[in-house]
Design a protein around this motif. Structure first.
Motif, PDB file in Angstrom:
ATOM      1  N   GLN A   1       0.831  -1.205   0.000  1.00  0.00           N
ATOM      2  CA  GLN A   1       0.000   0.000   0.000  1.00  0.00           C
ATOM      3  C   GLN A   1       0.868   1.259   0.000  1.00  0.00           C
ATOM      4  N   GLN A   2       1.942   1.226   0.775  1.00  0.00           N
ATOM      5  CA  GLN A   2       2.849   2.375   0.813  1.00  0.00           C
ATOM      6  C   GLN A   2       3.523   2.579  -0.542  1.00  0.00           C
ATOM      7  N   ILE A   3       3.878   1.491  -1.197  1.00  0.00           N
ATOM      8  CA  ILE A   3       4.486   1.592  -2.531  1.00  0.00           C
ATOM      9  C   ILE A   3       3.509   2.243  -3.500  1.00  0.00           C
ATOM     10  N   ASN A   4       2.266   1.786  -3.475  1.00  0.00           N
ATOM     11  CA  ASN A   4       1.261   2.358  -4.378  1.00  0.00           C
ATOM     12  C   ASN A   4       1.048   3.841  -4.102  1.00  0.00           C
ATOM     13  N   SER A   5       0.948   4.204  -2.847  1.00  0.00           N
ATOM     14  CA  SER A   5       0.755   5.617  -2.487  1.00  0.00           C
ATOM     15  C   SER A   5       1.944   6.464  -2.901  1.00  0.00           C
ATOM     16  N   THR A   6       3.133   5.975  -2.598  1.00  0.00           N
ATOM     17  CA  THR A   6       4.343   6.726  -2.918  1.00  0.00           C
ATOM     18  C   THR A   6       4.541   6.819  -4.426  1.00  0.00           C
ATOM     19  N   GLN A   7       4.214   5.748  -5.142  1.00  0.00           N
ATOM     20  CA  GLN A   7       4.312   5.781  -6.600  1.00  0.00           C
ATOM     21  C   GLN A   7       3.358   6.832  -7.167  1.00  0.00           C
ATOM     22  N   SER A   8       2.165   6.904  -6.606  1.00  0.00           N
ATOM     23  CA  SER A   8       1.196   7.912  -7.039  1.00  0.00           C
ATOM     24  C   SER A   8       1.726   9.324  -6.780  1.00  0.00           C
ATOM     25  N   LEU A   9       2.305   9.518  -5.606  1.00  0.00           N
ATOM     26  CA  LEU A   9       2.903  10.815  -5.291  1.00  0.00           C
ATOM     27  C   LEU A   9       4.060  11.134  -6.228  1.00  0.00           C
ATOM     28  N   PHE A  10       4.863  10.133  -6.534  1.00  0.00           N
ATOM     29  CA  PHE A  10       5.973  10.324  -7.463  1.00  0.00           C
ATOM     30  C   PHE A  10       5.464  10.721  -8.849  1.00  0.00           C
ATOM     31  N   ASP A  11       4.410  10.043  -9.297  1.00  0.00           N
ATOM     32  CA  ASP A  11       3.828  10.352 -10.606  1.00  0.00           C
ATOM     33  C   ASP A  11       3.322  11.796 -10.671  1.00  0.00           C
ATOM     34  N   GLN A  12       2.926  12.327  -9.517  1.00  0.00           N
ATOM     35  CA  GLN A  12       2.442  13.709  -9.444  1.00  0.00           C
ATOM     36  C   GLN A  12       3.572  14.701  -9.165  1.00  0.00           C
ATOM     37  N   GLY A  13       4.774  14.180  -9.022  1.00  0.00           N
ATOM     38  CA  GLY A  13       5.917  15.043  -8.752  1.00  0.00           C
ATOM     39  C   GLY A  13       6.060  15.431  -7.292  1.00  0.00           C
ATOM     40  N   LEU A  14       5.395  14.709  -6.404  1.00  0.00           N
ATOM     41  CA  LEU A  14       5.414  15.053  -4.984  1.00  0.00           C
ATOM     42  C   LEU A  14       6.303  14.138  -4.133  1.00  0.00           C
ATOM     43  N   ALA A  15       6.925  13.163  -4.757  1.00  0.00           N
ATOM     44  CA  ALA A  15       7.831  12.259  -4.034  1.00  0.00           C
ATOM     45  C   ALA A  15       9.028  11.974  -4.929  1.00  0.00           C
ATOM     46  N   LYS A  16      10.097  11.556  -4.309  1.00  0.00           N
ATOM     47  CA  LYS A  16      11.323  11.249  -5.052  1.00  0.00           C
ATOM     48  C   LYS A  16      11.301   9.799  -5.515  1.00  0.00           C
ATOM     49  N   GLU A  17      12.003   9.556  -6.590  1.00  0.00           N
ATOM     50  CA  GLU A  17      12.128   8.185  -7.082  1.00  0.00           C
ATOM     51  C   GLU A  17      12.837   7.302  -6.058  1.00  0.00           C
ATOM     52  N   THR A  18      13.754   7.890  -5.320  1.00  0.00           N
ATOM     53  CA  THR A  18      14.463   7.115  -4.300  1.00  0.00           C
ATOM     54  C   THR A  18      13.517   6.623  -3.204  1.00  0.00           C
ATOM     55  N   ASP A  19      12.461   7.391  -2.944  1.00  0.00           N
ATOM     56  CA  ASP A  19      11.462   6.957  -1.955  1.00  0.00           C
ATOM     57  C   ASP A  19      10.758   5.686  -2.431  1.00  0.00           C
ATOM     58  N   VAL A  20      10.393   5.690  -3.709  1.00  0.00           N
ATOM     59  CA  VAL A  20       9.723   4.519  -4.289  1.00  0.00           C
ATOM     60  C   VAL A  20      10.669   3.325  -4.290  1.00  0.00           C
ATOM     61  N   LEU A  21      11.903   3.560  -4.703  1.00  0.00           N
ATOM     62  CA  LEU A  21      12.883   2.470  -4.768  1.00  0.00           C
ATOM     63  C   LEU A  21      13.195   1.910  -3.390  1.00  0.00           C
ATOM     64  N   ALA A  22      13.283   2.787  -2.395  1.00  0.00           N
ATOM     65  CA  ALA A  22      13.564   2.329  -1.029  1.00  0.00           C
ATOM     66  C   ALA A  22      12.443   1.416  -0.522  1.00  0.00           C
ATOM     67  N   LEU A  23      11.202   1.771  -0.846  1.00  0.00           N
ATOM     68  CA  LEU A  23      10.080   0.923  -0.435  1.00  0.00           C
ATOM     69  C   LEU A  23      10.109  -0.425  -1.150  1.00  0.00           C
ATOM     70  N   HIS A  24      10.518  -0.431  -2.401  1.00  0.00           N
ATOM     71  CA  HIS A  24      10.645  -1.695  -3.131  1.00  0.00           C
ATOM     72  C   HIS A  24      11.713  -2.589  -2.491  1.00  0.00           C
ATOM     73  N   VAL A  25      12.806  -1.985  -2.068  1.00  0.00           N
ATOM     74  CA  VAL A  25      13.862  -2.742  -1.399  1.00  0.00           C
ATOM     75  C   VAL A  25      13.335  -3.337  -0.087  1.00  0.00           C
ATOM     76  N   GLN A  26      12.593  -2.532   0.679  1.00  0.00           N
ATOM     77  CA  GLN A  26      12.018  -3.029   1.925  1.00  0.00           C
ATOM     78  C   GLN A  26      11.046  -4.173   1.662  1.00  0.00           C
ATOM     79  N   TRP A  27      10.243  -4.045   0.595  1.00  0.00           N
ATOM     80  CA  TRP A  27       9.276  -5.082   0.248  1.00  0.00           C
ATOM     81  C   TRP A  27       9.998  -6.384  -0.107  1.00  0.00           C
TER      82      TRP A  27
END
Length: 86
Positions: A22-48
């Protein structure tokens, strides 16, 4: 006792994976809107992926412990797990 403990651990890790998804989906959505960094999405993928590795490890340990318990209580060796006979 170990079997019950591993079953609880397995449920916790599964829940954690769901939360991370769920956090990945939310962060990916924020990234798509320019509100989050790609590193945030990647870090969550690593945790997953790390949680997924732990899930596989715990699942394997649980299966092994069920086999050992089955042997201790005299189940046939070919019985895969305790649920097969219950």
């Amino acid at each position: 006792f170990s079997v019950l403990e591993k079953e609880k651990t397995l449920k916790v890790v599964q829940s954690s994976l769901e939360t991370l998804s769920q956090q990945i989906n939310s962060t990916q959505s924020l990234f798509d809107q320019g509100l989050a960094k790609e590193t945030d999405v990647l870090a969550l993928h690593v945790q997953w992926k790390e949680k997924k590795r732990i899930l596989i490890q715990v699942s394997n340990e649980l299966e092994r412990q069920k086999l050992v318990l089955g042997q201790l209580i005299g189940l046939p060796i070919h019985t895969r797990c305790l649920q097969d006979v219950m």
